[in-house]
Design an enzyme around this catalytic site. Structure first.
Site, PDB file in Angstrom:
ATOM      1  N   ASP A 197      -5.972  -4.106  -2.504  1.00  0.00           N
ATOM      2  CA  ASP A 197      -7.021  -3.131  -2.215  1.00  0.00           C
ATOM      3  C   ASP A 197      -6.560  -1.687  -2.346  1.00  0.00           C
ATOM      4  OD1 ASP A 197      -5.314  -3.304  -0.100  1.00  0.00           O
ATOM      5  OD2 ASP A 197      -6.863  -3.379   1.443  1.00  0.00           O
ATOM      6  N   GLU A 198      -5.424  -1.472  -2.973  1.00  0.00           N
ATOM      7  CA  GLU A 198      -4.870  -0.129  -2.969  1.00  0.00           C
ATOM      8  C   GLU A 198      -4.132   0.124  -4.280  1.00  0.00           C
ATOM      9  OE1 GLU A 198      -1.730   2.022  -0.216  1.00  0.00           O
ATOM     10  OE2 GLU A 198      -2.558   0.226   0.713  1.00  0.00           O
ATOM     11  N   ASP A 207      -8.294   3.442  -2.131  1.00  0.00           N
ATOM     12  CA  ASP A 207      -8.147   2.423  -1.099  1.00  0.00           C
ATOM     13  C   ASP A 207      -9.526   1.829  -0.851  1.00  0.00           C
ATOM     14  OD1 ASP A 207      -7.332   0.894   1.007  1.00  0.00           O
ATOM     15  OD2 ASP A 207      -6.264   2.511   2.040  1.00  0.00           O
TER      16      ASP A 207
END
Lengths: 454, 382
Positions: free
Chosen positions: A105-106, A11
């Site tokens: 973002d993950e 993350d």
């Protein structure tokens, strides 16, 4: 559940805000808030400096402004986020072919699918996790990430969450219950305030308490699907595999406006922009679609969708734009629309090209995504014949380039003027200058990289 | 009104007029068929404000007059009558049809509310019925069916003296057919855009007759402007039809044909069609088929590894570079069918550029360029 902690979750920390701080050296170490800046806007991401003032994502922008009035408020640069995200995802794929991006973002990584040697000890996995964090920092131009690993997606996700920001945690196989049970139930993904409230009413505060409540009681409190799913998660039972490509059934984008819009020309311009965003996503995922849908929510919240189906799938922005424009005119928007969306469904991995659009100069295909350049900048390009009707929109944070001063970003705009700070990720904090809003030397642009060209 | 007419003649004529009647009329009278009896002949007319049809048949008229009756009902009745003379009599608000011992009484519609049929434009030229029907059918296959793009639902007719060019496209393929005719004036130059469905039906109806007269209104001439008319003798009766032209500009298509080619392949049409139909069984919902040309073979492949796959190779004479290209199988079948030639020639430039299909009478013959089918390939993403 696996016997080794081979599922990793990465993350990126305060991703949008971190990209802004990377590219805008004057904002490093300062509160930065990215999100919708209009009256109906919400916070997408707040930097850790802004979080110290109690600003959270999904908070209303007005509340964020009240809590942290001196923060930099930016409207976001999706091209830059996407570019950075791609670089990170590519680095993860070097490690294992099985990477499941959840968002920009993950991502989950199945370490067992890569050639990574022994994964049975936490130390071995910790080394891999640290290497991933170092590699992420390198390829993203200095972004930090939190990494968790465990025997399931649930454990990996909670572990990365626990060590935010810039941390790492590997949960050894066999210790899942021990790890989960002391935590508040809200740590489990999918347990929000509403579910949390209901659980509290039946005396459940921690995951351990959740695990001890019977399934039937959970089903009674939360309903069949949610109750059973939670009961399993509380026992750390999670067999969800890491899936490299998720098959999507449709691709769509939509915009909610700050004020209801009735001007047909402006609505058409927005539809054009949405269509080009949809096509950009189609192109990125190497997909095409047959059905084009336009979604219109009117001032009174009534929602209308109109769609049309082509004989063959397309990914051509001109075709999608033409159809979306036609569909827009099917709905009476004269009293004002508050939301517009454009979507493409009936997805395929091939494209039936059009005899006529294919003869249009290929050069404009090579120029990348038409319309994307206009997002923060010069909408008049899209409304032919009315060059001075629409004022140029300078959104805070957007990238601009000046013929004399070079690259910079919009620091603020209003009353026909725009203030620009001239700096880049590699320049160090730069000077601020103000121009007339229609200064011909100043133009919006989309950088192709954040790296120093030299 | 009172007349006697041959059953077959009536049934044929009524059926032809009834085809152009609207199934859901915007005005009740438009569902009617106008029967006009005078001077040894019968005039049957139908009109839906777009297309008009009128047929003239011989009849024993004992009392002149006219009546408007439901066209569909009249067609059903006349089709099922026994092969005996049919008598029609208008009686007050009713029309009585008798044939042998069968008797039908049909309510009439108000004749005075029926719109006047458009006047036929003056004749522009004459073409053989079978030539015309064949040309139209070869072109109409490529016409669009999407009402959101009305221009592409039409067939473009271009007349330059004795040369006629028909063209139609649905954006994905384009069919162009050239033929010659006998114009009324040798320097006639005209263009028109005719709804493809109407044109195909009309041309088919005139296929068995000898000549078809095409009447295209000259702009500014006043009568019949915006209309095209067709007239011919079919089944021993004079038939005329007019239809409103489509508005809008047909796309410029001549430049779409690539000026040069990198690969030319000749394949026997019938085996290719059979093979294509077989392979396309696994191409669900018209997903593409892949055609690879090289080493004296045309290889067709379709399907995906997670469902079903098929492939088949047939002999081909190939000049130029090898190539792999994707097509919508139905579009390719349509083109091969429309060629009406034993040998098909494909001309390619690149896998992303349109391919040209022409027909040959034999493997070593020159391609017949009267008919060309331009087909946009499918871009395979991986």
């Amino acid at each position: 559940m696996r016997s080794k902690p081979s599922i990793l979750h990465l993350d990126l920390d305060a991703f949008f805000a971190a990209v802004e701080q990377r590219d805008k050296p004057s904002l490093r170490g300062k509160p930065v808030i990215v999100g919708g800046l209009g009256p109906r806007g919400v916070v997408s991401t707040a930097s850790y400096e802004a979080r110290a003032f109690g600003v959270r994502s999904a908070m209303r922008m007005a509340e964020a402004r009240a809590r942290c009035p001196h923060a930099a408020y930016l409207s976001g640069r999706f091209a830059a986020y996407r570019m950075t995200s791609r670089a990170v995802m590519a680095a993860l794929r070097e490690l294992s072919p099985l990477v499941e991006p959840v968002s920009f973002d993950e991502a989950y990584v199945d370490l067992a699918a890569g050639d990574l040697g022994d994964l049975s000890t936490t130390t071995a996995v910790e080394h891999i996790a640290d290497a991933i964090r170092a590699r992420t920092f390198e390829v993203s131009g200095g972004l930090t990430a939190s990494v968790g690993a465990g025997t399931s997606k649930l454990i990996a996700k909670i572990a990365s969450d626990l060590r935010k920001p810039d941390g790492r945690l590997v949960v050894a196989a066999g210790t899942e219950a021990e790890f989960l049970h002391p935590m508040p139930v809200s740590r489990i993904p999918g347990v929000g305030p509403a579910t949390g409230d209901r659980l509290r009413r039946i005396g459940v505060h921690t995951v351990g308490e959740l695990a001890r409540v019977g399934v039937s009681e959970l089903v009674a409190a939360l309903g069949q699907a949610h109750g059973q799913a939670l009961a399993r998660l509380a026992q750390a039972e999670d067999d969800r595999p890491v899936v490299a490509e998720r098959e999507s059934k449709s691709i769509s984008v939509e915009d909610t406006f700050d004020h209801d819009i009735a001007d047909p020309r402006l609505l058409q311009m927005i539809v054009d922009r949405l269509a080009s965003r949809v096509c950009e996503r189609l192109a990125r995922e190497r997909l095409s679609g047959r059905t084009v849908t336009v979604k219109i929510r009117l001032f009174d919240f009534s929602t209308h969708t109109r769609s049309t189906t082509l004989a063959g799938p397309t990914d051509d922005v001109r075709v999608v734009t033409r159809l979306a424009r036609q569909l827009l005119t099917d709905v009476d928007t004269s009293a004002g629309a508050r939301l517009l969306g454009v979507g493409v469904s009936g997805l395929a991995d091939w494209v039936q090209d059009d005899l006529f659009t294919s003869v249009v100069d290929d050069a404009d295909n090579d120029a990348g995504a038409p319309g994307e350049l206009a997002i923060g900048g010069t909408p008049e390009n899209l409304v032919s014949g009315t060059p001075d009707a629409a004022p140029r929109l300078w959104s805070p944070g957007a990238d601009v380039v000046h013929t004399t001063y070079g690259q910079g970003w919009v620091w603020g705009a209003g009353r026909g003027r725009v203030t620009v700070r001239f700096e880049t990720s590699s320049s160090g904090p730069g000077p601020v200058r103000t121009f007339a809003g229609d200064d011909p030397d100043l133009a919006a642009y989309t950088p192709l990289t954040w790296k120093d060209p030299s | 009104m009172k007349f006697r007419v041959d059953r077959d003649v009536l049934a044929d004529a009524v059926a032809w007029v009834a085809r152009s009647l609207p199934s859901r009329p915007s005005l009740p009278v438009l569902a009617g068929m106008l029967i006009d009896a005078r001077d040894g002949e019968l005039l049957l007319s139908g009109f839906d404000y777009e297309t008009s049809a009128r047929v003239q048949v011989p009849a024993e008229v004992t009392s002149e007059g006219s009546a408007l009756v439901s066209g569909r009902l009249l067609a059903d009745i006349s089709r099922s009558l026994p092969a005996q003379p049919v008598d029609l009599t208008a009686d007050g608000g009713k029309v009585v049809v008798t044939c042998r011992s069968a008797r039908f009484t049909v309510q009439t519609l108000p004749v005075e509310d029926y719109p006047e049929l458009p006047e036929m434009p003056t004749a522009s030229g004459i073409v053989k019925g079978d030539v015309f029907a064949n040309a139209v059918s070869q072109v109409a296959v490529a016409a669009g069916r999407d009402d959101m793009l009305p221009v592409l639902t039409g067939v473009r007719i271009e007349i330059e003296g004795s040369a006629v060019t028909l063209a139609a496209t649905d954006r994905y393929r384009l069919a162009v057919r050239e033929f010659s005719w006998t114009p009324e004036k040798p320097d006639l130059s005209a263009t028109a855009l005719v709804p493809a469905r109407v044109l195909a039906d009309t041309a088919k109806a005139f296929a068995s007759g000898s000549d078809v007269t095409i009447a295209l209104a000259v702009p500014g001439s006043g009568t019949g402007e915006g209309l095209v008319g067709f007239a011919g003798i079919s089944g021993g009766t004079m038939r005329r039809t007019t239809t409103r032209l489509l508005d809008g500009e047909f796309p410029k298509y001549r430049t779409l044909f690539p000026p040069e080619q990198q690969t030319v392949a000749r394949v026997e049409t019938a085996p290719l069609v059979e093979s294509l139909k077989r392979v396309a069984l696994v191409a669900e919902r018209n997903t593409p088929i892949r055609l690879t040309l090289g080493d004296g073979q045309a290889t067709l492949e379709a399907g995906s590894s997670d469902e079903a796959q098929a492939s088949e190779s047939i002999e081909a004479a190939i000049e130029g570079e090898s190539l792999t290209i994707g097509f919508n199988p139905q579009y390719l079948l349509d083109g091969l069918g429309a060629l009406e030639a034993p040998v098909a020639q494909f001309s390619f430039t690149q896998p992303t550029r349109p391919a040209v299909l022409t027909g040959l009478a034999a493997a070593d013959a020159e391609p017949n360029t009267d008919y060309r089918y331009l087909l946009m390939p499918v871009r395979l993403q991986n």
